[in-house]
Design a protein around this motif. Sequence first.
Motif, short mmCIF file in Angstrom:
data_model
loop_
_atom_site.label_atom_id
_atom_site.label_comp_id
_atom_site.label_asym_id
_atom_site.label_seq_id
_atom_site.Cartn_x
_atom_site.Cartn_y
_atom_site.Cartn_z
N GLN A 173 43.32 31.97 47.34
CA GLN A 173 44.20 32.46 46.28
C GLN A 173 43.57 33.67 45.61
O GLN A 173 42.40 33.65 45.22
N LEU A 174 44.37 34.73 45.51
CA LEU A 174 43.91 35.95 44.87
C LEU A 174 44.79 36.24 43.64
O LEU A 174 45.98 35.97 43.69
N PRO A 175 44.24 36.80 42.57
CA PRO A 175 42.85 37.21 42.44
C PRO A 175 41.88 36.04 42.26
O PRO A 175 40.72 36.17 42.60
N LYS A 176 42.34 34.92 41.71
CA LYS A 176 41.47 33.74 41.72
C LYS A 176 42.33 32.49 41.63
O LYS A 176 43.46 32.53 41.11
N PRO A 177 41.79 31.35 42.13
CA PRO A 177 42.60 30.13 42.19
C PRO A 177 43.04 29.68 40.81
O PRO A 177 42.31 29.84 39.83
N GLY A 178 44.24 29.14 40.74
CA GLY A 178 44.69 28.52 39.50
C GLY A 178 45.52 29.44 38.62
O GLY A 178 46.26 28.97 37.77
N LEU A 179 45.39 30.76 38.80
CA LEU A 179 46.19 31.68 37.97
C LEU A 179 47.66 31.52 38.32
O LEU A 179 48.01 31.37 39.50
N LYS A 180 48.51 31.59 37.34
CA LYS A 180 49.94 31.38 37.55
C LYS A 180 50.49 32.38 38.57
O LYS A 180 51.35 32.06 39.39
N TRP A 181 50.01 33.61 38.52
CA TRP A 181 50.56 34.67 39.38
C TRP A 181 49.69 34.91 40.62
O TRP A 181 49.86 35.91 41.32
N ALA A 182 48.76 33.97 40.89
CA ALA A 182 47.91 34.12 42.08
C ALA A 182 48.76 34.01 43.34
O ALA A 182 49.79 33.32 43.36
N ARG A 183 48.35 34.70 44.39
CA ARG A 183 49.06 34.67 45.67
C ARG A 183 48.12 34.17 46.76
O ARG A 183 46.93 34.45 46.72
N ASN A 184 48.70 33.46 47.73
CA ASN A 184 47.87 32.96 48.85
C ASN A 184 47.73 34.03 49.92
O ASN A 184 48.72 34.57 50.41
N LEU A 185 46.48 34.27 50.29
CA LEU A 185 46.19 35.24 51.34
C LEU A 185 45.79 34.48 52.60
O LEU A 185 44.84 33.69 52.58
N PRO A 186 46.49 34.71 53.73
CA PRO A 186 46.11 34.01 54.96
C PRO A 186 44.79 34.56 55.49
O PRO A 186 44.53 35.76 55.41
N MET A 187 43.94 33.68 56.01
CA MET A 187 42.64 34.13 56.52
C MET A 187 42.11 33.16 57.56
O MET A 187 40.92 33.03 57.74
N GLU A 224 35.31 26.83 46.88
CA GLU A 224 36.33 25.93 46.29
C GLU A 224 36.18 24.53 46.85
O GLU A 224 37.08 23.70 46.71
N ASN A 225 35.11 24.30 47.61
CA ASN A 225 34.87 23.01 48.26
C ASN A 225 35.94 22.69 49.31
O ASN A 225 36.34 21.54 49.49
N GLN A 226 36.39 23.73 50.00
CA GLN A 226 37.34 23.56 51.11
C GLN A 226 36.69 24.04 52.40
O GLN A 226 35.96 25.04 52.40
N GLY A 227 36.99 23.34 53.50
CA GLY A 227 36.56 23.81 54.81
C GLY A 227 37.61 24.74 55.39
O GLY A 227 38.78 24.67 55.03
#
Length: 293
Positions: A184-198, A222-225
């Motif tokens: 999630q950009l610019p950072k996780p949890g922000l209301k207007w954050a967008r998911n960037l595929p990677m 973020e503790n994700q694999g």
Amino acid sequence: MKQQPQNIFSVDLEDWYQGIEIDMQHWEQFAPRIREGLDRLLDLLAASNTKATFFVLGYQAEKTPDIIRQLKEQGHDIASHGYSHRFVYQQTPKEFQTELRKSKQILEDLCGVAIEGYRAPYFSITAQSRWALDILLDEGFLYDSSLFPINNYRYGMPGANRAPGWLRTDAGNHIYEIPLSTVQLPKPGLKWARNLPMSGGGYFRLYPYALSALLIKRLMSENQGLVFYMHPWEYDPAHPRVSFKRRLPKLTHYLHLRSTANKTRKLLADFEFTTIKDAYSECYQNSSARSCS
Ligand SMILES: [Zn+2]
């Protein structure tokens, strides 16, 4: 589930002409080249002692059963990628069920073990085809790895959970979902954050390696694999150029194929990967393991 989320290396096992929106009835006219890319990929995996989950297209398994047996013997994990590589949302539920059953049977006959996982062609379980999740459960599948929490012109479910976990289906059942990775950009949890595929494929070929590595570290913070995916033809830059029905898939299909192997070598040196079975079977085999969400 293990304490530290693990990175998954997955492969959608299909030949170069099967994933470019050409109907299966025309496939016989194309030269098979699956070994060209697959052998390069298997060498990379072997050199780093990495096992992967292969989502195998049923049609290809019928064509080259020796490949599926070889993957199994080498300790890789086998799952289903359907039979004909049609978009799920262009199939009726009945057609989807018939194909799914056929692909599962072919792979189980070849491997001698239950096939537990599924990934849709073009990640095409979307809001339109969520019904497919209940059919997966009906057919004995324990997990799905088709949801991509982005908005792509061919696929995506932007509101889907970004992390693996239990997903409630339309009929009120639960299936274990292992979505393709995003940050999630610019950072996780922000209301207007967008998911960037990677998570692999064309995204991995498009981004400079340093950017992919940065995004993976961001995901791990973020503790994700990482749920990474590739195709054998991405390791075969010499495969034929053909005309496509649409312009954008042609652009992404042939993009930066020459650097895929080197980038993958770096990736496998910098990060550890394993199979979905190794990382998640304790979760998806135990429906009461809600702690795995
Ligand atoms: Zn595919």
